[in-house]
Design a protein around this motif. Structure first.
Motif, PDB file in Angstrom:
ATOM      1  N   MET A  30      31.827  13.445 -38.977  1.00 39.83           N
ATOM      2  CA  MET A  30      32.364  14.787 -38.817  1.00 39.83           C
ATOM      3  C   MET A  30      33.158  14.807 -37.524  1.00 39.83           C
ATOM      4  N   VAL A  31      34.312  15.440 -37.564  1.00 35.62           N
ATOM      5  CA  VAL A  31      35.129  15.634 -36.368  1.00 35.62           C
ATOM      6  C   VAL A  31      35.315  17.136 -36.203  1.00 35.62           C
ATOM      7  N   VAL A  32      34.953  17.641 -35.033  1.00 34.46           N
ATOM      8  CA  VAL A  32      35.113  19.065 -34.739  1.00 34.46           C
ATOM      9  C   VAL A  32      36.189  19.187 -33.673  1.00 34.46           C
ATOM     10  N   GLU A  33      37.328  19.737 -34.073  1.00 30.72           N
ATOM     11  CA  GLU A  33      38.407  19.946 -33.110  1.00 30.72           C
ATOM     12  C   GLU A  33      38.140  21.204 -32.296  1.00 30.72           C
ATOM     13  N   HIS A  34      38.591  21.185 -31.042  1.00 32.61           N
ATOM     14  CA  HIS A  34      38.412  22.316 -30.127  1.00 32.61           C
ATOM     15  C   HIS A  34      36.943  22.745 -30.056  1.00 32.61           C
ATOM     16  N   SER A  35      36.068  21.779 -29.894  1.00 33.92           N
ATOM     17  CA  SER A  35      34.639  22.086 -29.871  1.00 33.92           C
ATOM     18  C   SER A  35      34.253  22.981 -28.704  1.00 33.92           C
ATOM     19  N   GLU A  36      35.115  23.073 -27.684  1.00 35.85           N
ATOM     20  CA  GLU A  36      34.821  23.963 -26.558  1.00 35.85           C
ATOM     21  C   GLU A  36      34.841  25.430 -26.978  1.00 35.85           C
ATOM     22  N   ARG A  37      35.394  25.724 -28.137  1.00 30.37           N
ATOM     23  CA  ARG A  37      35.478  27.100 -28.618  1.00 30.37           C
ATOM     24  C   ARG A  37      34.212  27.562 -29.332  1.00 30.37           C
ATOM     25  N   PHE A  38      33.293  26.636 -29.580  1.00 30.48           N
ATOM     26  CA  PHE A  38      32.088  26.955 -30.334  1.00 30.48           C
ATOM     27  C   PHE A  38      30.874  27.028 -29.417  1.00 30.48           C
ATOM     28  N   GLY A  39      29.893  27.799 -29.843  1.00 31.95           N
ATOM     29  CA  GLY A  39      28.632  27.861 -29.117  1.00 31.95           C
ATOM     30  C   GLY A  39      27.787  26.639 -29.424  1.00 31.95           C
ATOM     31  N   LEU A  40      26.808  26.395 -28.578  1.00 29.67           N
ATOM     32  CA  LEU A  40      25.940  25.237 -28.769  1.00 29.67           C
ATOM     33  C   LEU A  40      25.201  25.283 -30.098  1.00 29.67           C
ATOM     34  N   SER A  41      24.708  26.434 -30.470  1.00 30.44           N
ATOM     35  CA  SER A  41      23.951  26.502 -31.725  1.00 30.44           C
ATOM     36  C   SER A  41      24.854  26.234 -32.931  1.00 30.44           C
ATOM     37  N   GLN A  42      26.093  26.700 -32.876  1.00 27.24           N
ATOM     38  CA  GLN A  42      26.995  26.444 -33.994  1.00 27.24           C
ATOM     39  C   GLN A  42      27.357  24.963 -34.071  1.00 27.24           C
ATOM     40  N   LEU A  43      27.583  24.331 -32.921  1.00 29.41           N
ATOM     41  CA  LEU A  43      27.868  22.902 -32.924  1.00 29.41           C
ATOM     42  C   LEU A  43      26.667  22.109 -33.429  1.00 29.41           C
ATOM     43  N   HIS A  44      25.486  22.537 -33.054  1.00 32.21           N
ATOM     44  CA  HIS A  44      24.263  21.886 -33.529  1.00 32.21           C
ATOM     45  C   HIS A  44      24.155  22.016 -35.053  1.00 32.21           C
ATOM     46  N   GLN A  45      24.478  23.204 -35.564  1.00 28.81           N
ATOM     47  CA  GLN A  45      24.472  23.419 -37.012  1.00 28.81           C
ATOM     48  C   GLN A  45      25.513  22.538 -37.703  1.00 28.81           C
ATOM     49  N   LEU A  46      26.692  22.482 -37.119  1.00 29.36           N
ATOM     50  CA  LEU A  46      27.756  21.679 -37.725  1.00 29.36           C
ATOM     51  C   LEU A  46      27.376  20.203 -37.800  1.00 29.36           C
ATOM     52  N   ARG A  47      26.888  19.658 -36.704  1.00 25.46           N
ATOM     53  CA  ARG A  47      26.564  18.234 -36.719  1.00 25.46           C
ATOM     54  C   ARG A  47      25.396  17.921 -37.637  1.00 25.46           C
ATOM     55  N   GLY A  48      24.621  18.930 -37.986  1.00 25.33           N
ATOM     56  CA  GLY A  48      23.532  18.733 -38.934  1.00 25.33           C
ATOM     57  C   GLY A  48      24.008  18.534 -40.366  1.00 25.33           C
ATOM     58  N   ARG A  49      25.295  18.700 -40.606  1.00 21.66           N
ATOM     59  CA  ARG A  49      25.847  18.510 -41.954  1.00 21.66           C
ATOM     60  C   ARG A  49      26.055  17.037 -42.283  1.00 21.66           C
ATOM     61  N   VAL A  50      26.058  16.177 -41.262  1.00 24.65           N
ATOM     62  CA  VAL A  50      26.179  14.731 -41.512  1.00 24.65           C
ATOM     63  C   VAL A  50      24.854  14.059 -41.160  1.00 24.65           C
ATOM     64  N   GLY A  51      24.657  12.882 -41.715  1.00 24.93           N
ATOM     65  CA  GLY A  51      23.437  12.147 -41.417  1.00 24.93           C
ATOM     66  C   GLY A  51      22.252  12.555 -42.263  1.00 24.93           C
ATOM     67  N   ARG A  52      22.501  13.158 -43.392  1.00 28.93           N
ATOM     68  CA  ARG A  52      21.415  13.587 -44.271  1.00 28.93           C
ATOM     69  C   ARG A  52      20.966  12.476 -45.215  1.00 28.93           C
ATOM     70  N   GLY A  53      21.772  11.416 -45.280  1.00 34.77           N
ATOM     71  CA  GLY A  53      21.412  10.284 -46.129  1.00 34.77           C
ATOM     72  C   GLY A  53      20.898   9.136 -45.274  1.00 34.77           C
ATOM     73  N   ALA A  54      20.834   7.947 -45.869  1.00 31.63           N
ATOM     74  CA  ALA A  54      20.280   6.775 -45.179  1.00 31.63           C
ATOM     75  C   ALA A  54      21.293   6.108 -44.242  1.00 31.63           C
ATOM     76  N   ALA A  55      22.586   6.358 -44.441  1.00 30.41           N
ATOM     77  CA  ALA A  55      23.627   5.673 -43.654  1.00 30.41           C
ATOM     78  C   ALA A  55      23.747   6.269 -42.249  1.00 30.41           C
ATOM     79  N   GLN A  56      24.148   5.428 -41.285  1.00 31.52           N
ATOM     80  CA  GLN A  56      24.406   5.876 -39.915  1.00 31.52           C
ATOM     81  C   GLN A  56      25.506   6.936 -39.945  1.00 31.52           C
ATOM     82  N   SER A  57      25.351   7.976 -39.127  1.00 32.22           N
ATOM     83  CA  SER A  57      26.365   9.033 -39.115  1.00 32.22           C
ATOM     84  C   SER A  57      26.847   9.285 -37.700  1.00 32.22           C
ATOM     85  N   TYR A  58      28.021   9.945 -37.613  1.00 30.32           N
ATOM     86  CA  TYR A  58      28.643  10.231 -36.327  1.00 30.32           C
ATOM     87  C   TYR A  58      29.246  11.625 -36.362  1.00 30.32           C
ATOM     88  N   CYS A  59      29.172  12.304 -35.231  1.00 31.16           N
ATOM     89  CA  CYS A  59      29.820  13.603 -35.080  1.00 31.16           C
ATOM     90  C   CYS A  59      30.641  13.540 -33.803  1.00 31.16           C
TER      91      CYS A  59
END
Length: 166
Positions: A30-59
Motif C-alpha cells: 500500500m502506498v499512501v500519498e500525502h500521509s501528513e494529511r491523515f491522522g494517526l488512527s486513519q493511517l493505522h486503519q489504512l495500513r491494516g488493509r495489507v498483510g492479511r494473508g501469509a505473504a510479507q506486506s509493506y505500507c
C-alpha cells in the motif's frame, strides 16, 4: 473492486473512501500519498488493509518533502508500533485532545501545569474529588466553595452555554 479481490486486477488506485471495503488477503503493498494529511488512527486503519494473508506486506507513507517536526514524530510512532492503544495515546500527546464540548479536534487543554497523558492518575483523582464535592454541595453554596462558584460563573459559563440545547 471485485476484479481486484478476484486477482484479475493487480493494482487498485483509490481514495480513502474505499478503505473500509478492502479485505483482500493477497494485498501486500500500500502506498499512501500525502500521509501528513491523515491522522494517526486513519493511517493505522489504512495500513491494516495489507498483510492479511501469509505473504510479507509493506505500507509506504509518502509525505511532502518539508514536513513539520510534528509530522515526523507522528509517522515515527507508526514505524515503532502497531498497537492501536499506543498510537491513540501518542496522537493525544502530540495533537492534544481538542475541545470536549466544542468543535476543535486538536489542541491543548487550558491546564497550566498538568499534561493529560503524563498526569492521567492525578487528573482522575482531581475528577473524583470534584465529583464528591459536587455531590455534597451541588450548587457550591457552602462558604468554603464560594470562590469555586465565582470562578465557574466567571470562566465556566462559556463551556456551560455549549451544553444548552434550547
Amino acid at each position: 473492486m471485485s476484479q481486484f479481490k478476484q486477482g484479475t486486477l493487480h493494482i487498485l488506485v483509490s481514495t480513502t473512501v474505499v478503505e473500509v471495503g478492502v479485505d483482500v488477503p493477497n494485498a501486500t503493498v500500500m502506498v499512501v500519498e500525502h500521509s501528513e494529511r491523515f491522522g494517526l488512527s486513519q493511517l493505522h486503519q489504512l495500513r491494516g488493509r495489507v498483510g492479511r494473508g501469509a505473504a510479507q506486506s509493506y505500507c509506504y507513507l509518502l509525505t511532502h518533502a518539508r514536513g513539520t517536526e510534528a509530522t515526523q514524530t507522528r509517522l515515527e510512532v507508526l514505524e515503532e508500533t502497531g498497537d492501536g492503544f499506543k498510537i491513540a495515546e501518542a496522537d493525544l500527546e502530540i495533537r492534544g485532545p481538542g475541545e470536549f464540548l466544542g468543535t476543535r479536534q486538536s489542541g491543548g487543554l487550558p491546564f497550566r501545569l498538568a499534561n493529560i497523558v503524563r498526569d492521567r492518575e492525578w487528573l482522575l483523582r482531581a475528577r473524583d474529588d470534584a465529583m464528591a464535592l459536587l455531590k455534597e454541595d451541588p450548587d457550591l453554596l457552602r462558604p468554603e466553595h464560594l470562590r469555586l462558584r465565582h470562578y465557574y460563573e466567571r470562566e465556566g459559563s462559556l463551556q456551560f452555554d455549549r451544553l444548552k440545547t434550547s
